[in-house]
Design a protein around this motif. Structure first.
Motif, mmCIF file in Angstrom:
data_model
loop_
_atom_site.group_PDB
_atom_site.id
_atom_site.type_symbol
_atom_site.label_atom_id
_atom_site.label_comp_id
_atom_site.label_asym_id
_atom_site.label_seq_id
_atom_site.Cartn_x
_atom_site.Cartn_y
_atom_site.Cartn_z
ATOM 1 N N LEU A 116 0.774 -1.210 0.111
ATOM 2 C CA LEU A 116 0.071 0.052 0.142
ATOM 3 C C LEU A 116 0.782 1.388 -0.028
ATOM 4 C CD1 LEU A 116 -2.797 1.522 0.437
ATOM 5 C CD2 LEU A 116 -2.406 1.050 2.896
ATOM 6 N N ALA A 117 0.590 2.321 -0.999
ATOM 7 C CA ALA A 117 1.470 3.479 -0.949
ATOM 8 C C ALA A 117 0.641 4.391 0.307
ATOM 9 C CB ALA A 117 1.083 4.196 -2.356
ATOM 10 N N ALA A 201 0.312 -7.171 4.656
ATOM 11 C CA ALA A 201 0.377 -5.890 3.947
ATOM 12 C C ALA A 201 1.559 -4.937 4.542
ATOM 13 C CB ALA A 201 -0.907 -4.986 4.085
ATOM 14 N N TRP A 202 2.399 -4.439 3.555
ATOM 15 C CA TRP A 202 3.245 -3.390 3.871
ATOM 16 C C TRP A 202 2.663 -1.831 3.403
ATOM 17 C CZ3 TRP A 202 7.808 -5.387 6.015
ATOM 18 C CH2 TRP A 202 7.790 -6.659 5.810
ATOM 19 N N ALA A 203 2.656 -1.077 4.488
ATOM 20 C CA ALA A 203 2.103 0.279 4.173
ATOM 21 C C ALA A 203 3.781 1.078 3.867
ATOM 22 C CB ALA A 203 1.580 0.893 5.425
ATOM 23 N N PRO A 268 4.408 -9.840 5.599
ATOM 24 C CA PRO A 268 4.241 -9.664 6.832
ATOM 25 C C PRO A 268 3.242 -10.173 7.658
ATOM 26 C CG PRO A 268 3.820 -7.766 6.321
ATOM 27 C CD PRO A 268 4.072 -8.343 4.997
ATOM 28 N N ALA A 269 3.090 -10.483 8.856
ATOM 29 C CA ALA A 269 1.713 -10.839 9.577
ATOM 30 C C ALA A 269 1.078 -9.573 9.914
ATOM 31 C CB ALA A 269 2.309 -11.479 10.768
ATOM 32 N N GLY A 270 -0.249 -9.456 9.104
ATOM 33 C CA GLY A 270 -0.580 -8.352 9.468
ATOM 34 C C GLY A 270 -0.178 -7.049 8.679
ATOM 35 N N LEU A 271 -0.637 -5.906 8.913
ATOM 36 C CA LEU A 271 0.144 -4.911 8.223
ATOM 37 C C LEU A 271 1.168 -4.116 8.930
ATOM 38 C CD1 LEU A 271 -1.546 -1.861 6.623
ATOM 39 C CD2 LEU A 271 -0.251 -1.262 8.637
ATOM 40 N N VAL A 272 2.277 -3.826 8.363
ATOM 41 C CA VAL A 272 3.661 -3.169 8.923
ATOM 42 C C VAL A 272 3.964 -1.989 8.119
ATOM 43 C CG1 VAL A 272 6.074 -3.592 9.211
ATOM 44 C CG2 VAL A 272 4.471 -5.731 9.511
#
Length: 353
Positions: A116-117, A201-203, A268-272
């Protein structure tokens, strides 16, 4: 890997799409070609991709595009300060509703990898240190202080000026603009999706991105683009406040590479959240002066004042990106700004007066 890239005709999205293809990945390129950004026509650099002209809010379209996709790189968004608060419904519609529709479609298609950007604007003011009270949240900047030329935040406990420090990803979040609020909402939506689906999700919290294909002459353009447009017209770039406000200017090719690294990394586990920055902070005034020299233009004009959503200093901590993604910026400030003086920019949908 087969990757759906949303916003694939845009400033950052097009660079991500190009890099993915160069690295041997397949790209499904999607862009709404919003009139305020593109005038309804795809820019010439999209010719290397089979661009799908469509909207992330179109669930039926996403249901056709997502089967067979391994990951989604979500760059599509309305960006920048905008015109005024009347923009709020459009920001929420494109950024937050669009993200919600995309996440729902990913769930239906069984796609559980997301990049995610996001943006440094979710932090609001950066991190600050008081000599007596340590790390503190600064007091709000008052209009009368800025009129008097006192721009630096002060300690809420003792009132002394604070020193800016590096902002880590676990810093308190305090969005100050409509755009910032929608970017934080995107992160929350993606985090909820990840918890509910087991996805990852990577933010990527971009800092001040500049470089080729940057939009120009629109209310949504970044400060580097605004300075370059002024210089190209023979005018001095206008620098708000005293020009000493600190930012991290990161080149778009480094941002594209951060996206690539996030896409190929184990999810990743969840959003990082991860800061994507240069690790080399500079002042806004320094950007204006360096670009003016590169373009042979007039000296910047420091005009004081500040916009309601402006913050004083946001200086990124780059360590998490290095530790988790193996990312470090490669393009230095002097090199990048010198190249930016002649980089191709995205033509405006309508040139401002």
């Amino acid at each position: 890997m087969r990757v759906l890239v949303t916003g694939a005709a845009g400033f950052i999205g097009s660079q991500v799409a190009d890099l993915l293809v160069a690295e041997g990945h397949q790209v499904v390129a999607l862009d709404a070609l919003l009139p305020q950004a593109h005038g309804g026509a795809a820019p010439e650099w999209c010719g290397r991709h089979d661009l799908v002209h469509g909207d992330v809010r179109d669930a039926r379209l996403l249901d056709r595009l997502l089967p067979g996709v391994d990951a989604v790189c979500h760059q599509a968004a309305m960006v920048g300060h905008g015109v005024d608060p009347s923009d709020a419904p459009e920001y929420a519609n494109h950024n937050d509703l669009g993200t919600a529709v995309l996440l729902a479609a990913m769930y239906r298609a069984g796609v559980f990898r997301l990049v995610l950007a996001s943006s440094m604007v979710v932090y609001g003011e950066g991190r600050y240190e008081c000599p007596d009270h340590g790390t503190v949240r600064p007091a709000s900047r008052r209009a009368e202080e800025m009129v008097a030329g006192r721009y630096d935040p002060t300690c809420p406990a003792c009132g002394v000026p604070l020193s800016p420090a590096l902002v880590p990803e676990d810093a308190p979040l305090d969005p100050r603009s409509t755009y910032a609020a929608t970017k934080l909402a995107q992160e929350h939506l993606a985090a909820a999706w990840a918890r509910q689906t087991g996805g990852g999700a990577w933010a990527l919290r971009y800092h001040n991105v500049y470089g080729p294909r940057m939009p120009r002459d629109t209310p949504y353009a970044g400060v580097a683009s605004l300075f370059r447009s002024a210089l190209a017209a023979g005018r001095p770039p206008r620098v708000l406040e005293d020009g000493h406000q600190r930012r991290d200017f990161v080149h778009v090719t480094d941002v594209a590479r951060a996206n690539l690294l996030a896409l190929v990394a184990p999810p990743p586990a969840g959003l990082v959240p991860v800061n994507v920055c240069s690790g080399e902070p500079h002042t806004v005034g320094e950007l204006a002066r360096t670009l003016a020299v590169a373009m042979g233009g007039p000296e910047p004009l420091v005009v004081g004042g500040a916009r309601a959503a402006d913050v004083r200093h946001v200086v990124a901590d780059p360590r998490r990106a290095t530790e988790l993604l193996g990312y470090t910026a490669r393009v230095g400030f002097a090199e990048g700004v010198a190249a930016f003086a002649s980089d191709p920019l995205r033509e405006p949908a309508a040139v401002s007066a």
